[in-house]
Design a protein around this motif. Structure first.
Motif, mmCIF file in Angstrom:
data_model
loop_
_atom_site.group_PDB
_atom_site.id
_atom_site.type_symbol
_atom_site.label_atom_id
_atom_site.label_comp_id
_atom_site.label_asym_id
_atom_site.label_seq_id
_atom_site.Cartn_x
_atom_site.Cartn_y
_atom_site.Cartn_z
ATOM 1 N N ARG A 48 27.456 21.341 -35.096
ATOM 2 C CA ARG A 48 27.252 20.063 -35.941
ATOM 3 C C ARG A 48 28.626 20.190 -36.831
ATOM 4 O O ARG A 48 28.582 19.433 -37.976
ATOM 5 C CB ARG A 48 25.951 21.073 -36.712
ATOM 6 C CG ARG A 48 26.259 20.481 -38.377
ATOM 7 C CD ARG A 48 25.134 18.760 -38.158
ATOM 8 N NE ARG A 48 25.253 18.268 -39.064
ATOM 9 C CZ ARG A 48 25.383 17.120 -39.706
ATOM 10 N NH1 ARG A 48 25.494 16.162 -38.433
ATOM 11 N NH2 ARG A 48 25.300 16.575 -40.917
ATOM 12 N N ALA A 49 29.527 21.696 -36.823
ATOM 13 C CA ALA A 49 30.710 21.521 -38.347
ATOM 14 C C ALA A 49 31.623 20.500 -36.921
ATOM 15 O O ALA A 49 32.274 19.842 -37.601
ATOM 16 C CB ALA A 49 31.066 22.993 -37.865
ATOM 17 N N LEU A 50 31.831 20.582 -35.438
ATOM 18 C CA LEU A 50 32.827 19.420 -35.125
ATOM 19 C C LEU A 50 32.218 17.874 -35.765
ATOM 20 O O LEU A 50 32.698 17.239 -36.181
ATOM 21 C CB LEU A 50 32.448 19.704 -33.954
ATOM 22 C CG LEU A 50 33.623 18.521 -32.949
ATOM 23 C CD1 LEU A 50 35.001 18.274 -32.695
ATOM 24 C CD2 LEU A 50 33.327 19.027 -30.824
ATOM 25 N N GLU A 51 30.773 17.860 -35.832
ATOM 26 C CA GLU A 51 30.113 16.244 -35.812
ATOM 27 C C GLU A 51 30.795 16.293 -37.213
ATOM 28 O O GLU A 51 31.192 15.106 -37.511
ATOM 29 C CB GLU A 51 28.894 16.343 -35.367
ATOM 30 C CG GLU A 51 28.137 16.500 -34.336
ATOM 31 C CD GLU A 51 27.318 16.103 -33.422
ATOM 32 O OE1 GLU A 51 26.174 15.296 -33.211
ATOM 33 O OE2 GLU A 51 26.242 17.054 -35.103
ATOM 34 N N LEU A 52 30.464 17.147 -37.951
ATOM 35 C CA LEU A 52 30.690 17.007 -39.810
ATOM 36 C C LEU A 52 32.619 16.887 -39.431
ATOM 37 O O LEU A 52 33.076 15.373 -40.511
ATOM 38 C CB LEU A 52 30.682 17.818 -40.067
ATOM 39 C CG LEU A 52 29.303 18.520 -40.860
ATOM 40 C CD1 LEU A 52 28.557 19.884 -41.486
ATOM 41 C CD2 LEU A 52 28.673 17.147 -41.772
ATOM 42 N N LEU A 54 34.127 15.620 -37.934
ATOM 43 C CA LEU A 54 34.889 13.945 -36.764
ATOM 44 C C LEU A 54 34.104 12.980 -37.223
ATOM 45 O O LEU A 54 35.046 11.594 -36.919
ATOM 46 C CB LEU A 54 34.218 13.993 -34.676
ATOM 47 C CG LEU A 54 34.782 14.794 -34.052
ATOM 48 C CD1 LEU A 54 34.518 15.024 -33.017
ATOM 49 C CD2 LEU A 54 36.895 14.947 -34.392
ATOM 50 N N ASP A 55 32.745 13.063 -38.024
ATOM 51 C CA ASP A 55 32.217 12.078 -39.166
ATOM 52 C C ASP A 55 31.741 11.176 -38.152
ATOM 53 O O ASP A 55 31.586 9.935 -38.447
ATOM 54 C CB ASP A 55 32.940 11.245 -40.243
ATOM 55 C CG ASP A 55 32.385 10.177 -40.850
ATOM 56 O OD1 ASP A 55 31.479 10.784 -41.395
ATOM 57 O OD2 ASP A 55 33.106 9.323 -41.419
ATOM 58 N N ARG A 56 30.829 11.809 -37.061
ATOM 59 C CA ARG A 56 29.577 10.865 -36.355
ATOM 60 C C ARG A 56 29.254 11.829 -35.584
ATOM 61 O O ARG A 56 29.447 12.688 -34.475
ATOM 62 C CB ARG A 56 31.390 10.172 -35.261
ATOM 63 C CG ARG A 56 31.681 10.462 -34.322
ATOM 64 C CD ARG A 56 32.459 9.716 -33.314
ATOM 65 N NE ARG A 56 33.826 8.668 -34.049
ATOM 66 C CZ ARG A 56 33.781 8.106 -34.048
ATOM 67 N NH1 ARG A 56 32.723 7.199 -32.873
ATOM 68 N NH2 ARG A 56 34.982 7.061 -34.587
ATOM 69 N N GLU A 57 28.365 11.482 -34.965
ATOM 70 C CA GLU A 57 27.198 11.971 -34.611
ATOM 71 C C GLU A 57 27.611 12.522 -32.893
ATOM 72 O O GLU A 57 28.255 11.101 -31.836
ATOM 73 C CB GLU A 57 25.403 11.728 -33.665
ATOM 74 C CG GLU A 57 25.107 11.887 -35.320
ATOM 75 C CD GLU A 57 23.381 11.870 -35.301
ATOM 76 O OE1 GLU A 57 23.553 12.467 -34.149
ATOM 77 O OE2 GLU A 57 22.512 11.555 -36.641
#
Length: 330
Positions: A48-52, A54-57
């Motif tokens: 979840r932190a990585l998705e945030l 990178l600003d994408r799922e």
């Protein structure tokens, strides 16, 4: 002010990237947590932190596991080689004797051909850890890092694995001589209604495919014997229990000796292509590449100069090149 982490600037967290690659390969947070020795909540939080960041799922959450989105596939391809190389250094595998090569595939091929084919490499010091099983579970385990190479009976979908055509497997309709003599001159496939059918599965996958391809109709039959090992099916057919459709490589010796007979010899037999499958990243273990190259080179010699019976001309692909009969003169 938003408490959302900034996106698009600064270095990415290495632990998050390692966790991402593990999830991508394993297909689930739970499996990745097991591989990494982390709790599932930690894995979930890192993704979840990585998705945030990178600003994408990256993954589509499903009832069973996760499915990578296109951006995740691209990211995994770019990360796999450098992260695997880094892991080989930090795990202490950068020198010394190579680790064993973990190889998997169909039990019949492994036991009948593969180990004999790789015997020269073993004599030279290559260590093998061999696992048998069905293609879908083995491919899932390959993504999770449990195998180095998998012989698969179909090309895996998507871009998470690399598949190279290995050889073609030709299917043959066979029975013992006693049944072949009783069926001589009778019209197929109708005459087989009176003969017991032997199969490795209740849904008759190989026989159904043969019926569709050769006879252009659906097979309506119930097996007299099912056993989840084609070598056992071969043994029962050779003993006279009934008929079956088998890979040609598996019954090559029996057809050559006459202990098994072809019941039908179509001009265009059904063929299944086998693939040698691996993860995109180059393995830090040099013996993985050695085994792969040896198998691909050996496959080029698995051509079919003549059929075991009948002496018909060699089959050819549409390209005009001879089609290899999978693992022998099928």
């Amino acid at each position: 002010m938003s408490d959302r982490p900034p996106t698009g600037s600064g270095p990415l967290d290495l632990n998050q990237l390692r966790t991402f690659l593990a999830v991508h390969r394993a297909g689930s947070f739970t499996a990745a947590a097991h591989l990494l020795g982390l709790s599932q909540s930690t894995v979930t939080a890192q993704i979840r932190a990585l998705e945030l960041r990178l600003d994408r799922e990256l993954f589509e959450r499903r009832a069973r596991g996760v499915s990578p989105l296109p951006y995740a596939d691209d990211l995994a391809t770019r990360l796999a080689v450098p992260l695997d190389r880094l892991a080989s250094l930090t795990d202490g595998h950068g020198g010394g004797a190579p680790e064993p090569v973990h190889l998997a595939g169909p039990a019949e091929f492994l036991g009948t051909v593969l180990l004999a084919e790789l015997a020269p490499l073993v004599a030279q010091g290559v260590q093998l850890r061999v696992t048998s099983g069905l293609t879908d579970p083995l491919l899932a385990e390959l993504r999770a890092g449990q195998h180095d190479l998998v012989v698969a009976t179909r090309r895996p979908p998507g871009r998470t694995l690399l598949a190279e055509p290995l050889a073609d497997e030709e299917f043959v309709l066979v029975a013992a001589p006693s049944w072949a003599e009783r069926l001589a001159g009778r019209e197929l496939p109708g005459a087989l209604d009176e003969v017991p059918l032997l199969s490795y599965a209740e849904d008759l996958p190989i026989a159904r495919r043969y019926w569709r391809h050769v006879f252009g109709r659906r097979l309506h039959a119930r097996a007299a014997i099912t056993v989840p090992d084609l070598r056992a099916v071969l043994s029962a057919v050779t003993a006279g229990a009934g008929w079956s459709v088998l890979p040609g490589y598996l019954c090559r010796a029996e057809l050559a000796s006459g202990s098994l007979r072809l019941l039908h010899e179509p001009a265009d037999p059904p063929i299944n292509t086998a693939y040698l499958v691996r993860r995109p990243a180059a393995s830090p273990n040099p013996h993985v590449a050695l085994v792969r190259e040896h198998l691909l080179a050996a496959a080029r010699t698995w051509s079919c100069p003549e059929r075991p019976l009948g002496g018909s001309a060699p089959r050819h692909h549409p390209s005009g090149q001879p089609a290899p009969a999978m693992f022998g003169n099928g």
